[in-house]
Write a protein that holds these residues in place. Structure first.
Motif, PDB file in Angstrom:
ATOM      1  N   GLY A   1     -10.707 -83.149-134.329  1.00 27.96           N
ATOM      2  CA  GLY A   1      -9.809 -82.003-134.390  1.00 27.96           C
ATOM      3  C   GLY A   1      -8.813 -82.102-135.527  1.00 27.96           C
ATOM      4  N   ASP A   2      -8.267 -83.293-135.746  1.00 24.96           N
ATOM      5  CA  ASP A   2      -7.308 -83.459-136.840  1.00 24.96           C
ATOM      6  C   ASP A   2      -7.972 -83.219-138.187  1.00 24.96           C
ATOM      7  N   ASP A   3      -9.202 -83.695-138.334  1.00 26.45           N
ATOM      8  CA  ASP A   3      -9.918 -83.470-139.592  1.00 26.45           C
ATOM      9  C   ASP A   3     -10.213 -81.982-139.785  1.00 26.45           C
ATOM     10  N   ALA A   4     -10.653 -81.327-138.706  1.00 28.83           N
ATOM     11  CA  ALA A   4     -10.943 -79.892-138.798  1.00 28.83           C
ATOM     12  C   ALA A   4      -9.677 -79.119-139.140  1.00 28.83           C
ATOM     13  N   LEU A   5      -8.567 -79.513-138.545  1.00 29.48           N
ATOM     14  CA  LEU A   5      -7.294 -78.844-138.817  1.00 29.48           C
ATOM     15  C   LEU A   5      -6.871 -79.058-140.265  1.00 29.48           C
ATOM     16  N   GLN A   6      -7.035 -80.268-140.753  1.00 28.33           N
ATOM     17  CA  GLN A   6      -6.699 -80.554-142.148  1.00 28.33           C
ATOM     18  C   GLN A   6      -7.577 -79.744-143.101  1.00 28.33           C
ATOM     19  N   GLU A   7      -8.876 -79.696-142.812  1.00 28.52           N
ATOM     20  CA  GLU A   7      -9.782 -78.898-143.644  1.00 28.52           C
ATOM     21  C   GLU A   7      -9.417 -77.413-143.585  1.00 28.52           C
ATOM     22  N   ALA A   8      -9.022 -76.954-142.397  1.00 34.46           N
ATOM     23  CA  ALA A   8      -8.627 -75.550-142.245  1.00 34.46           C
ATOM     24  C   ALA A   8      -7.369 -75.247-143.049  1.00 34.46           C
ATOM     25  N   LEU A   9      -6.410 -76.148-143.033  1.00 36.17           N
ATOM     26  CA  LEU A   9      -5.190 -75.934-143.817  1.00 36.17           C
ATOM     27  C   LEU A   9      -5.507 -75.893-145.311  1.00 36.17           C
ATOM     28  N   ALA A  10      -6.376 -76.790-145.751  1.00 34.65           N
ATOM     29  CA  ALA A  10      -6.761 -76.785-147.163  1.00 34.65           C
ATOM     30  C   ALA A  10      -7.474 -75.478-147.524  1.00 34.65           C
ATOM     31  N   ALA A  11      -8.355 -75.019-146.638  1.00 34.44           N
ATOM     32  CA  ALA A  11      -9.061 -73.763-146.888  1.00 34.44           C
ATOM     33  C   ALA A  11      -8.092 -72.582-146.884  1.00 34.44           C
ATOM     34  N   ALA A  12      -7.153 -72.580-145.937  1.00 35.63           N
ATOM     35  CA  ALA A  12      -6.164 -71.491-145.874  1.00 35.63           C
ATOM     36  C   ALA A  12      -5.301 -71.490-147.133  1.00 35.63           C
ATOM     37  N   TRP A  13      -4.924 -72.657-147.613  1.00 37.03           N
ATOM     38  CA  TRP A  13      -4.137 -72.748-148.844  1.00 37.03           C
ATOM     39  C   TRP A  13      -4.921 -72.150-150.012  1.00 37.03           C
ATOM     40  N   ARG A  14      -6.203 -72.514-150.111  1.00 38.39           N
ATOM     41  CA  ARG A  14      -7.033 -71.984-151.201  1.00 38.39           C
ATOM     42  C   ARG A  14      -7.202 -70.471-151.087  1.00 38.39           C
ATOM     43  N   LYS A  15      -7.264 -69.966-149.843  1.00 35.54           N
ATOM     44  CA  LYS A  15      -7.518 -68.542-149.605  1.00 35.54           C
ATOM     45  C   LYS A  15      -6.247 -67.738-149.361  1.00 35.54           C
ATOM     46  N   ARG A  16      -5.067 -68.343-149.544  1.00 28.18           N
ATOM     47  CA  ARG A  16      -3.818 -67.679-149.158  1.00 28.18           C
ATOM     48  C   ARG A  16      -3.618 -66.325-149.821  1.00 28.18           C
ATOM     49  N   ALA A  17      -4.127 -66.156-151.016  1.00 26.09           N
ATOM     50  CA  ALA A  17      -3.979 -64.872-151.705  1.00 26.09           C
ATOM     51  C   ALA A  17      -4.841 -63.786-151.054  1.00 26.09           C
ATOM     52  N   GLN A  18      -5.831 -64.197-150.260  1.00 22.85           N
ATOM     53  CA  GLN A  18      -6.707 -63.236-149.591  1.00 22.85           C
ATOM     54  C   GLN A  18      -6.113 -62.687-148.301  1.00 22.85           C
ATOM     55  N   PHE A  19      -5.082 -63.353-147.763  1.00 23.41           N
ATOM     56  CA  PHE A  19      -4.494 -62.871-146.514  1.00 23.41           C
ATOM     57  C   PHE A  19      -3.817 -61.535-146.756  1.00 23.41           C
ATOM     58  N   ASP A  20      -4.188 -60.556-145.925  1.00 19.20           N
ATOM     59  CA  ASP A  20      -3.641 -59.210-146.011  1.00 19.20           C
ATOM     60  C   ASP A  20      -3.102 -58.828-144.637  1.00 19.20           C
ATOM     61  N   PRO A  21      -1.776 -58.810-144.465  1.00 19.98           N
ATOM     62  CA  PRO A  21      -1.205 -58.506-143.147  1.00 19.98           C
ATOM     63  C   PRO A  21      -1.593 -57.130-142.615  1.00 19.98           C
ATOM     64  N   SER A  22      -2.018 -56.235-143.473  1.00 18.88           N
ATOM     65  CA  SER A  22      -2.432 -54.912-142.992  1.00 18.88           C
ATOM     66  C   SER A  22      -3.800 -54.972-142.307  1.00 18.88           C
ATOM     67  N   ARG A  23      -4.526 -56.077-142.490  1.00 20.81           N
ATOM     68  CA  ARG A  23      -5.853 -56.220-141.886  1.00 20.81           C
ATOM     69  C   ARG A  23      -5.843 -57.058-140.616  1.00 20.81           C
TER      70      ARG A  23
END
Length: 161
Positions: free
Chosen positions: A37-59
């Motif tokens: 779980g910790d590894d998955a969470l770390q990978e998820a945070l890294a992926a979210a950081w890379r994709k942060r510009a894709q987050f659109d609160p209207s969606r």
């Protein structure tokens, strides 16, 4: 015009993640195999950081966007390695081993779609609409998936479980 310093981006990202950390951690620990779980969470945070510009609160909400990334990373780990059954609950206290083993084993045999649906609904308490958002499907698909998963668990564990 200059871009904001990197620290500003990090702070904004931390503020986006902080309120959802607990639910992200719970989902990662429930879905990832072999205590990864910790590894998955770390990978998820890294992926979210890379994709942060894709987050659109209207969606959709930040929580659902982050949970979708966590679920995706946990599934990747699950595909690489079959889960080992744990005899301890999340708090680290002993549970009834035969019940825990049976349930964890049955949950591990659910499909890649059923497992996160069950976890998001029953362990994290998300409503169907939010699960649909996290899983990128319709509310009807979530309801059908939950129904199919419950039926499968009933067949494997028995009606009285």
């Amino acid at each position: 015009m200059t871009s904001p310093p990197a620290a500003t981006h990090r702070d904004a990202f931390a503020e986006l993640v902080r309120p959802h950390w607990s639910v992200m951690s719970t989902l990662a620990n429930r879905l990832a195999p072999d205590n990864d779980g910790d590894d998955a969470l770390q990978e998820a945070l890294a992926a979210a950081w890379r994709k942060r510009a894709q987050f659109d609160p209207s969606r959709g909400t930040a929580r659902n966007w982050l949970l979708a990334i966590v679920a995706d990373q946990a599934r990747k780990g699950y595909r690489r390695l079959r889960p080992a059954l744990e005899l301890l609950d999340e708090a680290g206290e002993e549970t009834r081993p035969e019940v825990d083993v049976d349930l964890r084993s049955a949950l591990a045999r659910l499909t890649d779609r059923q497992r996160p649906a069950i976890t998001l609904h029953y362990y994290l308490g998300l409503p169907v609409a939010d699960i649909a958002d996290v899983m990128s499907c319709s509310a009807g698909t979530v309801k059908s998936t939950l129904s199919d998963a419950r039926a499968r668990l009933r067949r494997e564990l028995g009606e009285d479980y």
